[in-house]
Design an enzyme around this catalytic site. Structure first.
Site, mmCIF file in Angstrom:
data_model
loop_
_atom_site.group_PDB
_atom_site.id
_atom_site.type_symbol
_atom_site.label_atom_id
_atom_site.label_comp_id
_atom_site.label_asym_id
_atom_site.label_seq_id
_atom_site.Cartn_x
_atom_site.Cartn_y
_atom_site.Cartn_z
ATOM 1 N N HIS A 194 -7.734 -3.311 10.113
ATOM 2 C CA HIS A 194 -7.568 -2.943 8.769
ATOM 3 C C HIS A 194 -6.586 -3.878 8.175
ATOM 4 C CE1 HIS A 194 -5.412 0.494 9.470
ATOM 5 N NE2 HIS A 194 -3.691 -0.559 9.185
ATOM 6 N N ASP A 217 0.791 -0.780 0.511
ATOM 7 C CA ASP A 217 0.047 -0.124 -0.015
ATOM 8 C C ASP A 217 0.718 1.120 -0.127
ATOM 9 O OD1 ASP A 217 1.141 -0.823 3.073
ATOM 10 O OD2 ASP A 217 -1.114 -0.306 3.050
ATOM 11 N N GLU A 238 -9.469 -0.692 4.726
ATOM 12 C CA GLU A 238 -10.555 0.034 5.953
ATOM 13 C C GLU A 238 -12.127 -0.838 6.056
ATOM 14 O OE1 GLU A 238 -9.237 0.967 8.487
ATOM 15 O OE2 GLU A 238 -8.153 3.532 8.177
ATOM 16 N N ASP A 242 -8.598 -1.776 13.630
ATOM 17 C CA ASP A 242 -9.693 -1.727 13.760
ATOM 18 C C ASP A 242 -10.078 -2.666 12.951
ATOM 19 O OD1 ASP A 242 -8.619 -1.059 11.560
ATOM 20 O OD2 ASP A 242 -9.732 1.009 11.128
HETATM 21 C C1 GLP Z 1 -0.531 0.878 8.457
HETATM 22 C C2 GLP Z 1 -0.221 -0.309 7.260
HETATM 23 C C3 GLP Z 1 -0.899 -1.843 7.888
HETATM 24 C C4 GLP Z 1 -0.627 -2.120 9.012
HETATM 25 C C5 GLP Z 1 -0.941 -1.320 10.623
HETATM 26 C C6 GLP Z 1 -0.489 -1.722 12.040
HETATM 27 O O1 GLP Z 1 -1.703 1.159 9.160
HETATM 28 N N1 GLP Z 1 -0.833 0.172 5.999
HETATM 29 O O2 GLP Z 1 -0.066 -2.258 6.996
HETATM 30 O O3 GLP Z 1 -0.901 -3.362 9.208
HETATM 31 O O4 GLP Z 1 -0.235 0.381 9.744
HETATM 32 O O5 GLP Z 1 1.052 -1.381 11.682
HETATM 33 P P1 GLP Z 1 1.980 -1.858 12.404
HETATM 34 O O6 GLP Z 1 2.497 -3.093 12.545
HETATM 35 O O7 GLP Z 1 2.977 -0.538 13.136
HETATM 36 O O8 GLP Z 1 0.721 -2.024 14.005
#
Ligand code: GLP
Length: 260
Positions: A138, A67, A143, A136
Site C-alpha cells: 500500500h 493520510d 490498500e 502489502d
Molecule cells: C502506514 C502509512 C503509510 C506508510 C506505511 C509503512 O500504513 N499510512 O504511509 O508508508 O504505514 O509504514 P512504516 O514506514 O512504518 O513501515
C-alpha cells in the site's frame, strides 16, 4: 524510476535530506508532501538537525500530510497530523498554519476530502513527496485494489495493515478501521516522489512495486508511471530485486550533473 541501494537508514536519510535541501535552496516556498510511518523518521531527524545546525529555512514551506485515520479526535497522539507535528514540523520553523492533512474528524467526510484536494491544487501541488510502503504494497493508505486514478477519499484498512500499525496504538482493537488517504492519482501529480523502504519485511513489496506489473494488487507499483520517482532502499529491502546489480551499477556511474 531510479532505484538506489544504500547501506542503511543513515545514508538514505542524508540523500533524501539533500534532495529536500536542494529544493528549498531553489524554491524557498516549496510544497512538501509529508508521510508518516517509521520509514521517513530518519529524514525528519536529519532535516531538524540541518535546521538547527545550518539554519535550513522552512519559514515559507507548505506541507501536506498524505493520510489520516478516521474518527480520532484532533490532537490524538496517533492522528497523523499530530505525528507529523511531533516528529517534524514543530522541530523546524514551518508555520503550523501552512501544514494541512485530510480531516479524519470531519462530520462530512466526502466534503473534507474535496476541500483537501482543492487546497492542495490551490497551493500549486506537491513539489517533493516523501513516501513509505506497506508490507502489502500500500501507498499512503491506498490498500490493494485501489483505483490507480483515485483521489483523496475514505478507505477501509486491510487487517494486515491494522496489525502492522497496532504497535503505535498499544492494542489492535484501538486501530481504526477507516482512513482518509490521498489517492494514487493525487500522489502521481507530485513533481518528484521519494519512496523509502528498509528491512527484510519490505522486500516482497519492493520487488512487486519496482519489478512487478503495474497493478492495483500492489498500489505502489503505480509509481512506475511517475516520470520522477526515486526509490531509496537498504540492502535487506532490496534483497529480492532481480536487477539489483544493475541499479547499483547505474547509481555508481550516474552522471554527476544529474542529481536525484
Ligand atoms: C502506514 C502509512 C503509510 C506508510 C506505511 C509503512 O500504513 N499510512 O504511509 O508508508 O504505514 O509504514 P512504516 O514506514 O512504518 O513501515
Amino acid at each position: 524510476m531510479e532505484v538506489v541501494i544504500l547501506s542503511g537508514s543513515k545514508p538514505i536519510a542524508a540523500l533524501a535530506a539533500d534532495a529536500i535541501e536542494a529544493l528549498l535552496r531553489r524554491r524557498p516556498d516549496a510544497v512538501l508532501g509529508l508521510a508518516t510511518g517509521s520509514s521517513p523518521l530518519p529524514v525528519y531527524n536529519e532535516l531538524a538537525l540541518r535546521h538547527e545546525r545550518d539554519g535550513l529555512d522552512f519559514s515559507r514551506v507548505r506541507g501536506f500530510v498524505l493520510d489520516e485515520y478516521v474518527g480520532l479526535p484532533p490532537g490524538h497522539p496517533e492522528s497523523y497530523r499530530e505525528v507529523i507535528r511531533r516528529e517534524f514540523t514543530e522541530r523546524v520553523n514551518i508555520d503550523p498554519a501552512n501544514v494541512l492533512g485530510p480531516d479524519g474528524s470531519a462530520a462530512d467526510i466526502p466534503a473534507a476530502c474535496r476541500s483537501f484536494e482543492d487546497v492542495l491544487r490551490g497551493a500549486g501541488g506537491v513539489d517533493l513527496q516523501l513516501l513509505g510502503v506497506g508490507t502489502d504494497g500500500h501507498l499512503a493508505f491506498n490498500e490493494p485494489g485501489s483505483s490507480l486514478a483515485s483521489r483523496t477519499r475514505i478507505k477501509t484498512l486491510i487487517e494486515q495493515t491494522r496489525r502492522d500499525n497496532a504497535r503505535f496504538f498499544g492494542s489492535l482493537s484501538h486501530v481504526p478501521h477507516h482512513v482518509l488517504t490521498q489517492g494514487l492519482g493525487t500522489i502521481l501529480e507530485a513533481r518528484h516522489v521519494i519512496l523509502i523502504a528498509t528491512g527484510a519485511q519490505k522486500a516482497q513489496a519492493v520487488r512487486d512495486l519496482v519489478e512487478g506489473p503495474v497493478a492495483a494488487i500492489c498500489p505502489a507499483s503505480v509509481l512506475q508511471l511517475h516520470p520522477h520517482a526515486t526509490i531509496l532502499l537498504d540492502e535487506a529491502a532490496a534483497s529480492s530485486l532481480r536487477l539489483a546489480d544493475y541499479y547499483r551499477h547505474s547509481y555508481e556511474n550516474k552522471p554527476s550533473w544529474q542529481g536525484l
